[in-house]
Design a protein around this motif. Structure first.
Motif, PDB file in Angstrom:
ATOM      1  N   PRO A 113       0.629  -1.584   0.002  1.00 58.34           N
ATOM      2  CA  PRO A 113       0.131   0.066   0.066  1.00 58.34           C
ATOM      3  C   PRO A 113       0.892   1.173  -0.076  1.00 58.34           C
ATOM      4  O   PRO A 113       0.376   2.542  -0.312  1.00 58.34           O
ATOM      5  N   TYR A 114       2.144   1.312   0.265  1.00 58.19           N
ATOM      6  CA  TYR A 114       2.918   2.335   0.449  1.00 58.19           C
ATOM      7  C   TYR A 114       3.603   2.397  -1.005  1.00 58.19           C
ATOM      8  O   TYR A 114       4.995   2.259  -1.073  1.00 58.19           O
ATOM      9  N   SER A 115       3.156   2.705  -2.024  1.00 57.81           N
ATOM     10  CA  SER A 115       3.442   3.080  -3.265  1.00 57.81           C
ATOM     11  C   SER A 115       2.733   4.049  -3.895  1.00 57.81           C
ATOM     12  O   SER A 115       1.680   4.226  -3.762  1.00 57.81           O
ATOM     13  N   LEU A 116       3.575   4.763  -4.844  1.00 63.95           N
ATOM     14  CA  LEU A 116       3.089   5.681  -5.743  1.00 63.95           C
ATOM     15  C   LEU A 116       3.612   5.716  -7.068  1.00 63.95           C
ATOM     16  O   LEU A 116       4.998   5.230  -7.267  1.00 63.95           O
ATOM     17  N   ARG A 117       2.959   6.157  -7.921  1.00 59.09           N
ATOM     18  CA  ARG A 117       3.739   6.797  -9.231  1.00 59.09           C
ATOM     19  C   ARG A 117       4.876   7.531  -8.978  1.00 59.09           C
ATOM     20  O   ARG A 117       4.898   8.246  -8.196  1.00 59.09           O
ATOM     21  N   ALA A 118       5.923   7.263  -9.773  1.00 60.11           N
ATOM     22  CA  ALA A 118       7.500   8.093  -9.529  1.00 60.11           C
ATOM     23  C   ALA A 118       7.017   9.620  -9.539  1.00 60.11           C
ATOM     24  O   ALA A 118       7.524  10.065  -8.555  1.00 60.11           O
ATOM     25  N   GLY A 119       6.365   9.885 -10.612  1.00 58.11           N
ATOM     26  CA  GLY A 119       6.073  11.521 -10.570  1.00 58.11           C
ATOM     27  C   GLY A 119       5.276  12.104  -9.189  1.00 58.11           C
ATOM     28  O   GLY A 119       5.685  12.899  -9.027  1.00 58.11           O
ATOM     29  N   VAL A 120       4.383  11.128  -8.837  1.00 55.50           N
ATOM     30  CA  VAL A 120       3.734  11.738  -7.524  1.00 55.50           C
ATOM     31  C   VAL A 120       4.501  11.428  -6.471  1.00 55.50           C
ATOM     32  O   VAL A 120       4.613  12.319  -5.556  1.00 55.50           O
TER      33      VAL A 120
ATOM     34  N   THR B  34      -5.031   4.174  -8.929  1.00 58.26           N
ATOM     35  CA  THR B  34      -4.173   4.689  -9.987  1.00 58.26           C
ATOM     36  C   THR B  34      -2.840   4.725  -9.375  1.00 58.26           C
ATOM     37  O   THR B  34      -1.686   4.987 -10.194  1.00 58.26           O
ATOM     38  N   GLY B  35      -2.521   4.858  -8.236  1.00 58.62           N
ATOM     39  CA  GLY B  35      -1.091   5.069  -7.786  1.00 58.62           C
ATOM     40  C   GLY B  35      -0.730   6.619  -7.605  1.00 58.62           C
ATOM     41  O   GLY B  35       0.212   7.166  -7.375  1.00 58.62           O
ATOM     42  N   ALA B  36      -1.759   7.393  -7.744  1.00 60.59           N
ATOM     43  CA  ALA B  36      -1.750   8.824  -7.876  1.00 60.59           C
ATOM     44  C   ALA B  36      -2.465   9.712  -6.726  1.00 60.59           C
ATOM     45  O   ALA B  36      -2.457  10.957  -6.795  1.00 60.59           O
TER      46      ALA B  36
ATOM     47  N   GLY C 156      -2.373  14.005 -10.375  1.00 63.29           N
ATOM     48  CA  GLY C 156      -2.525  13.281 -11.738  1.00 63.29           C
ATOM     49  C   GLY C 156      -3.509  12.434 -12.333  1.00 63.29           C
ATOM     50  O   GLY C 156      -3.842  12.067 -13.372  1.00 63.29           O
ATOM     51  N   ASP C 157      -4.494  12.075 -11.135  1.00 61.35           N
ATOM     52  CA  ASP C 157      -5.748  11.385 -11.607  1.00 61.35           C
ATOM     53  C   ASP C 157      -6.746  12.235 -11.952  1.00 61.35           C
ATOM     54  O   ASP C 157      -6.782  13.160 -12.087  1.00 61.35           O
TER      55      ASP C 157
ATOM     56  N   LEU D 152      -6.324  16.815 -18.052  1.00 62.39           N
ATOM     57  CA  LEU D 152      -6.571  15.488 -18.183  1.00 62.39           C
ATOM     58  C   LEU D 152      -5.861  14.646 -17.288  1.00 62.39           C
ATOM     59  O   LEU D 152      -5.085  15.097 -16.638  1.00 62.39           O
ATOM     60  N   ALA D 153      -6.272  13.607 -16.927  1.00 61.20           N
ATOM     61  CA  ALA D 153      -5.821  12.443 -16.183  1.00 61.20           C
ATOM     62  C   ALA D 153      -4.584  11.979 -16.723  1.00 61.20           C
ATOM     63  O   ALA D 153      -4.593  11.644 -17.771  1.00 61.20           O
ATOM     64  N   HIS D 154      -3.502  12.060 -15.895  1.00 64.23           N
ATOM     65  CA  HIS D 154      -2.214  11.476 -16.411  1.00 64.23           C
ATOM     66  C   HIS D 154      -2.033   9.984 -15.965  1.00 64.23           C
ATOM     67  O   HIS D 154      -1.094   9.461 -16.364  1.00 64.23           O
ATOM     68  N   TYR D 155      -2.766   9.332 -14.930  1.00 63.41           N
ATOM     69  CA  TYR D 155      -2.895   8.118 -14.587  1.00 63.41           C
ATOM     70  C   TYR D 155      -3.987   7.342 -14.420  1.00 63.41           C
ATOM     71  O   TYR D 155      -4.973   7.809 -13.964  1.00 63.41           O
ATOM     72  N   GLY D 156      -4.179   6.277 -14.960  1.00 61.23           N
ATOM     73  CA  GLY D 156      -5.241   5.303 -14.934  1.00 61.23           C
ATOM     74  C   GLY D 156      -4.816   4.309 -13.824  1.00 61.23           C
ATOM     75  O   GLY D 156      -3.993   4.544 -13.120  1.00 61.23           O
ATOM     76  N   ARG D 157      -5.598   3.398 -14.167  1.00 62.40           N
ATOM     77  CA  ARG D 157      -5.589   2.027 -12.917  1.00 62.40           C
ATOM     78  C   ARG D 157      -4.096   1.411 -13.467  1.00 62.40           C
ATOM     79  O   ARG D 157      -3.793   1.145 -14.359  1.00 62.40           O
ATOM     80  N   ALA D 158      -3.268   1.418 -12.174  1.00 64.56           N
ATOM     81  CA  ALA D 158      -1.969   1.008 -12.096  1.00 64.56           C
ATOM     82  C   ALA D 158      -2.246  -0.419 -12.572  1.00 64.56           C
ATOM     83  O   ALA D 158      -2.937  -1.313 -11.818  1.00 64.56           O
ATOM     84  N   SER D 159      -1.393  -1.119 -13.322  1.00 62.86           N
ATOM     85  CA  SER D 159      -1.282  -2.510 -13.693  1.00 62.86           C
ATOM     86  C   SER D 159       0.007  -3.190 -13.048  1.00 62.86           C
ATOM     87  O   SER D 159       0.823  -2.463 -12.543  1.00 62.86           O
ATOM     88  N   VAL D 160      -0.029  -4.439 -12.923  1.00 64.00           N
ATOM     89  CA  VAL D 160       0.962  -5.278 -12.460  1.00 64.00           C
ATOM     90  C   VAL D 160       2.498  -4.787 -13.033  1.00 64.00           C
ATOM     91  O   VAL D 160       3.212  -4.826 -12.501  1.00 64.00           O
ATOM     92  N   ASP D 161       2.438  -4.763 -14.552  1.00 59.65           N
ATOM     93  CA  ASP D 161       3.624  -4.378 -15.029  1.00 59.65           C
ATOM     94  C   ASP D 161       4.382  -3.255 -14.929  1.00 59.65           C
ATOM     95  O   ASP D 161       5.522  -2.757 -15.159  1.00 59.65           O
ATOM     96  N   LEU D 162       3.638  -2.300 -14.100  1.00 60.76           N
ATOM     97  CA  LEU D 162       4.218  -1.026 -13.622  1.00 60.76           C
ATOM     98  C   LEU D 162       4.757  -1.074 -12.525  1.00 60.76           C
ATOM     99  O   LEU D 162       5.494  -0.182 -11.862  1.00 60.76           O
ATOM    100  N   TRP D 163       4.834  -2.250 -11.757  1.00 56.96           N
ATOM    101  CA  TRP D 163       5.149  -2.460 -10.289  1.00 56.96           C
ATOM    102  C   TRP D 163       6.756  -2.401 -10.306  1.00 56.96           C
ATOM    103  O   TRP D 163       7.335  -3.259 -10.926  1.00 56.96           O
TER     104      TRP D 163
END
Length: 241
Positions: free
Chosen positions: A44-51, A136-138, A210-211, A228-239
């Motif tokens: 749960p303690y994860s975010l998109r890199a830009g966020v 979204t991780g945002a 960004g969401d 616009l939203a920069h981030y949609g639902r985060a997928s496993v391949d983004l982990w």
């Protein structure tokens, strides 16, 4: 469907990265994991890199005003299954608080409770065009830690389903302690907003960058539909572990 869910998503495909424990105090054990929420191997303690970069900027801004203070992370990324689990958990809590029985609810009672829950929780959606903000991780839920290492009193706990959770609930109150609650909420918001985040209209603790909710709030502020939203639902391949 909430108004912000109509905002188009142009995902930047940024990775989900861990929030560094040596920089940000984390609430541990994590509240939803303790309830049995199904995170699997995802943190749960994860975010998109830009966020995360913006969160670091927000904390730097806070510490320029209040040396030794920190932004404490209550929650950040939620897989869709966790969002569904927590909505159901909160629904059950609110039913029980009314002295009702879930299996015996009338349609009107069910609608009443769900309307209250929906003020604070985004409904889990399998549609990639309408992801819950935390999925979204945002989006993240935060509070403040003072220089002594104590959690700052904001006047209500995170996730409380009540009017006290609204950001400006204490704005017009006259007692010193209530004004202090409002000052703490304002300080948190100023630090987060200085880095580009925007606060949820109903929750003093929830911030997005960004969401869809963020983009909708920026459109409301500016009157421009360019956001616009920069981030949609985060997928496993983004982990990124």
């Amino acid at each position: 469907m909430k108004p912000y869910q109509a905002i188009p998503i142009c995902d930047r495909s940024e990775p989900l990265v861990p929030i560094p424990r040596d920089r940000f105090p984390l609430v541990e054990p994590h509240a939803y994991q303790s309830l049995g929420a199904p995170y699997g191997n995802q943190s749960p303690y994860s975010l998109r890199a830009g966020v995360l970069a913006a969160l670091t900027e927000a904390q730097d801004q806070l510490q320029r005003q209040h040396s030794g203070w920190h932004i404490q992370i209550f929650d950040a990324f939620r897989p869709l299954a966790v969002q569904r689990f927590m909505v159901e958990h909160t629904f059950t809590e609110q039913v029980q608080a009314r002295g009702w029985i879930t299996e015996a609810l009338t349609p009107a009672q069910r609608d009443e409770v769900m309307a209250e829950v929906a003020q604070f929780w985004a409904m889990p959606s399998n549609d990639p065009a309408t992801p819950p903000p935390h999925s979204t991780g945002a989006a993240l839920d935060v509070t403040l830690i003072d220089a002594a290492g104590s959690v700052v009193d904001m006047g209500s706990p995170i996730d409380e389903v009540s009017p006290r959770s609204h950001p400006d609930h204490f704005a017009d109150r006259t007692t010193p302690v209530e004004q202090t609650f409002h000052a703490h909420r304002t300080l948190l918001n100023q630090a987060m907003e200085s880095a580009g985040f925007r606060r949820h209209p109903n929750e003093w603790w929830h911030f997005s960058l960004g969401d869809q909710l963020w983009a909708w709030l920026r459109r409301q502020e500016t009157g421009s539909d360019k956001f616009l939203a920069h981030y949609g639902r985060a997928s496993v391949d983004l982990w990124v572990q």
